[in-house]
Design an enzyme around this catalytic site. Structure first.
Site, PDB file in Angstrom:
ATOM      1  N   ARG A 147       0.829  -1.298   0.007  1.00  0.00           N
ATOM      2  CA  ARG A 147       0.182   0.070   0.018  1.00  0.00           C
ATOM      3  C   ARG A 147       0.761   1.220  -0.111  1.00  0.00           C
ATOM      4  NH1 ARG A 147      -5.408  -1.728   2.176  1.00  0.00           N
ATOM      5  NH2 ARG A 147      -5.968   0.593   2.529  1.00  0.00           N
ATOM      6  N   TYR A 187       0.810   4.302  -2.701  1.00  0.00           N
ATOM      7  CA  TYR A 187      -0.301   5.180  -2.182  1.00  0.00           C
ATOM      8  C   TYR A 187      -0.139   6.018  -1.033  1.00  0.00           C
ATOM      9  CZ  TYR A 187      -5.062   6.760  -1.913  1.00  0.00           C
ATOM     10  OH  TYR A 187      -6.422   7.470  -1.887  1.00  0.00           O
ATOM     11  N   LYS A 225       0.977   9.746  -1.055  1.00  0.00           N
ATOM     12  CA  LYS A 225       0.093  10.982  -0.620  1.00  0.00           C
ATOM     13  C   LYS A 225       0.816  11.613   0.395  1.00  0.00           C
ATOM     14  CE  LYS A 225      -3.751  10.405  -2.906  1.00  0.00           C
ATOM     15  NZ  LYS A 225      -4.444  11.221  -3.923  1.00  0.00           N
ATOM     16  N   ARG A 280     -13.243  -1.578  -4.448  1.00  0.00           N
ATOM     17  CA  ARG A 280     -13.503  -1.132  -3.055  1.00  0.00           C
ATOM     18  C   ARG A 280     -14.642  -1.779  -2.442  1.00  0.00           C
ATOM     19  NH1 ARG A 280     -12.206   5.356  -3.753  1.00  0.00           N
ATOM     20  NH2 ARG A 280     -12.880   4.880  -5.709  1.00  0.00           N
ATOM     21  N   ASN A 299     -18.053  -3.338  -4.190  1.00  0.00           N
ATOM     22  CA  ASN A 299     -17.735  -4.915  -4.385  1.00  0.00           C
ATOM     23  C   ASN A 299     -19.175  -5.491  -3.651  1.00  0.00           C
ATOM     24  OD1 ASN A 299     -15.430  -5.047  -5.582  1.00  0.00           O
ATOM     25  ND2 ASN A 299     -14.314  -6.147  -4.022  1.00  0.00           N
ATOM     26  N   TYR A 318     -12.914  -9.718   3.452  1.00  0.00           N
ATOM     27  CA  TYR A 318     -11.511  -9.837   3.721  1.00  0.00           C
ATOM     28  C   TYR A 318     -11.267  -9.891   5.251  1.00  0.00           C
ATOM     29  CZ  TYR A 318     -11.393  -8.481  -1.163  1.00  0.00           C
ATOM     30  OH  TYR A 318     -11.571  -8.188  -2.501  1.00  0.00           O
ATOM     31  N   GLY A 319     -10.455 -11.080   5.440  1.00  0.00           N
ATOM     32  CA  GLY A 319     -10.227 -11.234   7.162  1.00  0.00           C
ATOM     33  C   GLY A 319     -11.347 -11.723   7.835  1.00  0.00           C
ATOM     34  N   THR A 334     -12.891  -2.103  10.842  1.00  0.00           N
ATOM     35  CA  THR A 334     -13.684  -0.893  10.625  1.00  0.00           C
ATOM     36  C   THR A 334     -13.386   0.210   9.599  1.00  0.00           C
ATOM     37  OG1 THR A 334     -12.847   0.571  12.447  1.00  0.00           O
ATOM     38  CG2 THR A 334     -14.460  -1.242  13.094  1.00  0.00           C
ATOM     39  N   ARG A 356     -10.480   2.734  11.324  1.00  0.00           N
ATOM     40  CA  ARG A 356     -10.359   4.055  11.003  1.00  0.00           C
ATOM     41  C   ARG A 356     -11.641   4.882  11.200  1.00  0.00           C
ATOM     42  NH1 ARG A 356      -9.390   3.631   5.006  1.00  0.00           N
ATOM     43  NH2 ARG A 356      -7.313   3.251   5.442  1.00  0.00           N
TER      44      ARG A 356
END
Ligand code: NAD
Ligand code: UDP
Length: 319
Positions: free
Chosen positions: A140, A143, A147, A184, A188, A202-203, A208, A276
């Site tokens: 990741r 990105y 940024k 995303r 999805n 996923y997982g 969150t 998050r």
């Protein structure tokens, strides 16, 4: 007011172009069509105050503008990891080119940054003063670190060259005009549900995210661009503080569709942040902004949108 929107044919950019035109602006939409599409801005093409330029921000460009919204960059992990070197170039060289343009023509520039600058955050919820927990060498990073450099460049051009800058840290945003294959989670899940497929969590689905509807985000961007204050050049979080696990999101989509959805659990991608949630006190105070669209309402609009394209695909046998 002449306004440049880079990434203007993308998901957020197209909504922003529409809003700026409605506000009376003269809009130049610049895009290389990597994840953007003409269909997103087709309805604006004949507008006398709208202009479309096919261009890649990694190459310099000279235009006469008063404001620049620099949104050009793929936002979904699937797309930004497709060509990670290009993602870094877009964030670093693209931002340098747009800052150079802003400096030359004395335009105000707003950089679309991201909650990803907080990485897998140890502080929760995330306040702008938190420096983050980012892996510099992971999948990741192109990105996240891209940024972070874009933010650095904004601050340095402001301090060194007095460029009038704004930095927005956007938290997960969803809504109409996302691509069916965007990758995303909201798109999805909705597309999978509409196709009668299992939802891919996923997982274990306990991670969150906080989801902001696109109209709320666009309002925040426009307010930030047009606000003046002593500390306006420092980053501002824009997002919806409503925090949900991925399991809860799947349930909410089931409620929107009025049926129980089947789930398939897949491996968690590397460095996937566990939690998050934005602290939006700064945006509230500085911009008088807070989100208005609750998740249930935003999901309903997004389901309606994807309903049309998924049905059309099914009818044509095209997936
Ligand atoms: P998107 O992928 O739909 O839009 C990005 C647009 O930028 C596309 O139209 C794409 O073709 C264009 N683009 C990519 N690279 C380019 C280049 N080198 N030159 C010119 N155009 C280029 O994504 P989005 O969700 O609309 O995101 C817009 C911006 O907001 C991005 O900068 C993204 O990092 C930021 N952001 C989005 C979210 C979110 O949840 N949607 C969250 C945080 C930050
Ligand atoms: N995710 C998921 N299923 C999917 C797509 C994503 O469970 O089909 C998860 C992903 O692992 C992450 C969360 O949903 O924990 C949000 O992912 P997204 O790519 O939307 O945004 P980001 O991780 O960049 O915040």
């Amino acid at each position: 007011m002449r306004i440049l929107v880079t990434g203007g044919a993308g998901f957020i950019g197209s909504h922003l172009c529409e809003r700026l035109i409605a506000d009376g602006g003269e809009v130049i939409c610049l895009d290389n069509f990597f994840t953007g599409r003409k269909a997103n801005i087709e309805h604006l093409l004949t507008h006398p105050r709208f202009e479309l330029v096919r261009h890649d921000v990694t190459e310099p460009i000279l235009l006469e503008v008063d404001q620049i919204y620099n949104l050009a960059c793929p936002a979904s992990p699937v797309h930004y990891q497709y060509n990670p070197i290009k993602t870094v170039k877009t964030n670093v060289m693209g931002t340098i080119n747009m800052l150079g343009l802003a400096k030359r023509v004395k335009a105000r520039i707003l950089q679309a940054s991201t909650s990803e600058v907080y990485g897998d955050p140890i502080q929760h919820p995330q306040v702008e003063s938190y420096w983050g927990n980012v892996n510099p060498i992971g999948l990741r990073s192109c990105y996240d670190e891209g940024k972070r450099v874009a933010e650095t460049l904004m601050m340095d051009y402001h301090r060194q060259s007095s460029v009038d800058t704004r930095i927005v840290r956007i938290f997960n945003t969803y809504g109409t005009r996302m691509l069916e294959n965007d990758g995303r989670v909201v798109s999805n899940f909705i597309v999978q549900a509409l196709r009668g497929e299992k939802l891919t969590i996923y997982g274990d689905g306990t991670q969150t995210r906080s989801f902001c509807y696109v109209s709320d985000l666009v309002e925040g961007l426009v307010r930030l661009m047009n606000t003046e204050a002593d500390d306006i050049h420092l980053p501002v979080n824009i997002g919806n503080p409503g925090e949900f696990t991925m399991k809860e999101l799947a349930e909410k989509i089931g409620e929107t569709l009025g049926r129980k959805l089947e789930i398939e659990y897949l491996p968690l991608p590397q460095d996937d942040p566990k939690q998050r949630q934005p602290n939006i006190e700064r945006a509230k105070k500085l911009l008088g902004w807070e989100p208005k669209v609750p998740l249930a309402e935003g999901l309903k609009k997004t389901v309606e949108y994807f309903g049309k394209s998924v049905n059309a695909d099914a009818a044509s046998g095209n997936r």
